[in-house]
Design a protein around this motif. Sequence first.
Motif, PDB file in Angstrom:
ATOM      1  N   LEU A  15       0.830  -1.209   0.000  1.00 23.39           N
ATOM      2  CA  LEU A  15       0.000   0.000   0.000  1.00 23.39           C
ATOM      3  C   LEU A  15       0.866   1.261   0.000  1.00 23.39           C
ATOM      4  O   LEU A  15       0.575   2.220  -0.716  1.00 23.39           O
ATOM      5  N   LEU A  16       1.929   1.242   0.803  1.00 24.64           N
ATOM      6  CA  LEU A  16       2.815   2.402   0.890  1.00 24.64           C
ATOM      7  C   LEU A  16       3.570   2.622  -0.419  1.00 24.64           C
ATOM      8  O   LEU A  16       3.740   3.760  -0.865  1.00 24.64           O
ATOM      9  N   ARG A  17       4.008   1.553  -1.043  1.00 24.95           N
ATOM     10  CA  ARG A  17       4.737   1.675  -2.304  1.00 24.95           C
ATOM     11  C   ARG A  17       3.829   2.198  -3.406  1.00 24.95           C
ATOM     12  O   ARG A  17       4.222   3.062  -4.184  1.00 24.95           O
ATOM     13  N   LYS A  18       2.617   1.678  -3.453  1.00 29.83           N
ATOM     14  CA  LYS A  18       1.657   2.128  -4.457  1.00 29.83           C
ATOM     15  C   LYS A  18       1.351   3.615  -4.256  1.00 29.83           C
ATOM     16  O   LYS A  18       1.311   4.393  -5.224  1.00 29.83           O
ATOM     17  N   ALA A  19       1.170   4.015  -3.015  1.00 30.31           N
ATOM     18  CA  ALA A  19       0.879   5.414  -2.707  1.00 30.31           C
ATOM     19  C   ALA A  19       2.055   6.304  -3.090  1.00 30.31           C
ATOM     20  O   ALA A  19       1.877   7.386  -3.668  1.00 30.31           O
ATOM     21  N   LEU A  20       3.249   5.852  -2.771  1.00 31.36           N
ATOM     22  CA  LEU A  20       4.462   6.625  -3.093  1.00 31.36           C
ATOM     23  C   LEU A  20       4.581   6.861  -4.586  1.00 31.36           C
ATOM     24  O   LEU A  20       4.816   7.998  -5.031  1.00 31.36           O
ATOM     25  N   GLU A  22       2.259   6.661  -6.940  1.00 37.78           N
ATOM     26  CA  GLU A  22       1.165   7.511  -7.427  1.00 37.78           C
ATOM     27  C   GLU A  22       1.466   8.984  -7.173  1.00 37.78           C
ATOM     28  O   GLU A  22       1.270   9.828  -8.048  1.00 37.78           O
ATOM     29  N   LEU A  23       1.934   9.304  -5.978  1.00 36.78           N
ATOM     30  CA  LEU A  23       2.237  10.687  -5.626  1.00 36.78           C
ATOM     31  C   LEU A  23       3.422  11.222  -6.430  1.00 36.78           C
ATOM     32  O   LEU A  23       3.440  12.380  -6.853  1.00 36.78           O
ATOM     33  N   MET A  24       4.424  10.345  -6.667  1.00 37.80           N
ATOM     34  CA  MET A  24       5.607  10.774  -7.417  1.00 37.80           C
ATOM     35  C   MET A  24       5.309  10.970  -8.895  1.00 37.80           C
ATOM     36  O   MET A  24       6.057  11.645  -9.596  1.00 37.80           O
ATOM     37  N   GLU A  25       4.252  10.371  -9.385  1.00 37.83           N
ATOM     38  CA  GLU A  25       3.831  10.605 -10.760  1.00 37.83           C
ATOM     39  C   GLU A  25       3.144  11.965 -10.885  1.00 37.83           C
ATOM     40  O   GLU A  25       2.990  12.490 -11.990  1.00 37.83           O
ATOM     41  N   TYR A 107       6.950  -0.582 -14.692  1.00 31.95           N
ATOM     42  CA  TYR A 107       6.994   0.658 -15.461  1.00 31.95           C
ATOM     43  C   TYR A 107       6.712   1.904 -14.621  1.00 31.95           C
ATOM     44  O   TYR A 107       7.417   2.913 -14.737  1.00 31.95           O
ATOM     45  N   ASN A 108       5.684   1.865 -13.783  1.00 34.85           N
ATOM     46  CA  ASN A 108       5.330   3.040 -12.979  1.00 34.85           C
ATOM     47  C   ASN A 108       6.462   3.443 -12.052  1.00 34.85           C
ATOM     48  O   ASN A 108       6.720   4.635 -11.856  1.00 34.85           O
ATOM     49  N   LEU A 109       7.142   2.453 -11.482  1.00 38.43           N
ATOM     50  CA  LEU A 109       8.280   2.742 -10.600  1.00 38.43           C
ATOM     51  C   LEU A 109       9.411   3.386 -11.390  1.00 38.43           C
ATOM     52  O   LEU A 109       9.963   4.420 -10.981  1.00 38.43           O
ATOM     53  N   PHE A 110       9.762   2.811 -12.522  1.00 36.42           N
ATOM     54  CA  PHE A 110      10.854   3.349 -13.338  1.00 36.42           C
ATOM     55  C   PHE A 110      10.521   4.753 -13.833  1.00 36.42           C
ATOM     56  O   PHE A 110      11.378   5.629 -13.846  1.00 36.42           O
ATOM     57  N   TYR A 111       9.273   4.954 -14.233  1.00 34.21           N
ATOM     58  CA  TYR A 111       8.875   6.284 -14.709  1.00 34.21           C
ATOM     59  C   TYR A 111       8.965   7.306 -13.585  1.00 34.21           C
ATOM     60  O   TYR A 111       9.519   8.402 -13.770  1.00 34.21           O
ATOM     61  N   VAL A 115      12.393   9.001 -14.588  1.00 31.00           N
ATOM     62  CA  VAL A 115      12.011  10.032 -15.556  1.00 31.00           C
ATOM     63  C   VAL A 115      11.346  11.222 -14.876  1.00 31.00           C
ATOM     64  O   VAL A 115      11.819  12.354 -14.979  1.00 31.00           O
ATOM     65  N   ARG A 116      10.265  10.980 -14.167  1.00 31.75           N
ATOM     66  CA  ARG A 116       9.502  12.075 -13.552  1.00 31.75           C
ATOM     67  C   ARG A 116      10.297  12.788 -12.468  1.00 31.75           C
ATOM     68  O   ARG A 116      10.235  14.007 -12.334  1.00 31.75           O
ATOM     69  N   ASN A 117      11.098  12.028 -11.678  1.00 33.83           N
ATOM     70  CA  ASN A 117      11.841  12.619 -10.566  1.00 33.83           C
ATOM     71  C   ASN A 117      13.362  12.530 -10.708  1.00 33.83           C
ATOM     72  O   ASN A 117      14.079  13.337 -10.178  1.00 33.83           O
ATOM     73  N   ARG A 118      13.840  11.508 -11.412  1.00 36.16           N
ATOM     74  CA  ARG A 118      15.292  11.276 -11.555  1.00 36.16           C
ATOM     75  C   ARG A 118      15.957  11.226 -10.174  1.00 36.16           C
ATOM     76  O   ARG A 118      16.856  11.994  -9.821  1.00 36.16           O
ATOM     77  N   VAL A 119      15.471  10.309  -9.344  1.00 38.02           N
ATOM     78  CA  VAL A 119      15.964  10.152  -7.968  1.00 38.02           C
ATOM     79  C   VAL A 119      17.391   9.609  -8.000  1.00 38.02           C
ATOM     80  O   VAL A 119      17.647   8.546  -8.574  1.00 38.02           O
ATOM     81  N   ALA A 120      18.309  10.337  -7.374  1.00 35.89           N
ATOM     82  CA  ALA A 120      19.736  10.004  -7.445  1.00 35.89           C
ATOM     83  C   ALA A 120      20.023   8.590  -6.959  1.00 35.89           C
ATOM     84  O   ALA A 120      20.830   7.868  -7.555  1.00 35.89           O
ATOM     85  N   TYR A 121      19.381   8.177  -5.877  1.00 33.67           N
ATOM     86  CA  TYR A 121      19.628   6.847  -5.322  1.00 33.67           C
ATOM     87  C   TYR A 121      19.266   5.765  -6.338  1.00 33.67           C
ATOM     88  O   TYR A 121      20.003   4.795  -6.524  1.00 33.67           O
ATOM     89  N   PHE A 122      18.133   5.955  -7.014  1.00 31.31           N
ATOM     90  CA  PHE A 122      17.689   4.984  -8.007  1.00 31.31           C
ATOM     91  C   PHE A 122      18.620   4.970  -9.216  1.00 31.31           C
ATOM     92  O   PHE A 122      19.001   3.902  -9.710  1.00 31.31           O
TER      93      PHE A 122
END
Length: 205
Positions: A15-20, A22-25, A107-111, A115-122
């Motif tokens: 649930l937390l991952r899905k919420a995260l 969704e919000l990051m998109e 796909y949603n996680l990678f995007y 792409v949407r955030n370009r998180v340095a850790y990822f």
Amino acid sequence: MKKKKDPRVIRTHQLLRKALIELMEERDLEQITVQEIAERATIKRATFYLHFEDKQALVHQYVDEILTELSESIIVPMNKSSEHFDIHAGKVHPNFLKLFHHITDNYNLFYALLVRNRVAYFVTKLGSVIHDFILSGINWTEPNDTNLTAPREVIIKFVESAFLEVIVWWIENNRPYSEEEIATHLLNLSVLGPYKHIPQRSGGG
């Protein structure tokens, strides 16, 4: 024996991952609060802190699990999956396909993180997986340095950087080529370069 996870914990993390994601998109990670993640996940803020210290801890655990799964899929069995693979047969290596299949599955996680955030850790962690993947592939394809057109470390850095940016482009443009097509293009570029024949341009006056 590996301890089995509590189904309630698994459900909460899902649930937390899905919420995260969704919000990051919707907006940048820096703008998202723990309260918003908890509300989107339909859990209490206190429950969030029973599982994670902060939102970065949630991101890091999610990234680590997804990329460990990717690494184990495309790197660990490289030599075994290459035993009967003919690089001259014009077919894409199965591990190249697994790379893009994994991206499609997540796909949603990678995007959101690439792409949407370009998180340095990822980006750093994915870059490390791609580095190991390219390293193992080149070492299998050509172990003899005298047959390489540049120092091995330069080739590996060149190819891994290209891979990462092509992946970003592929996701950002909603995967304009199929998994097999993009995998084939990257394999051909890695082995043959951009030209079917060396250009024969001569200088003119």
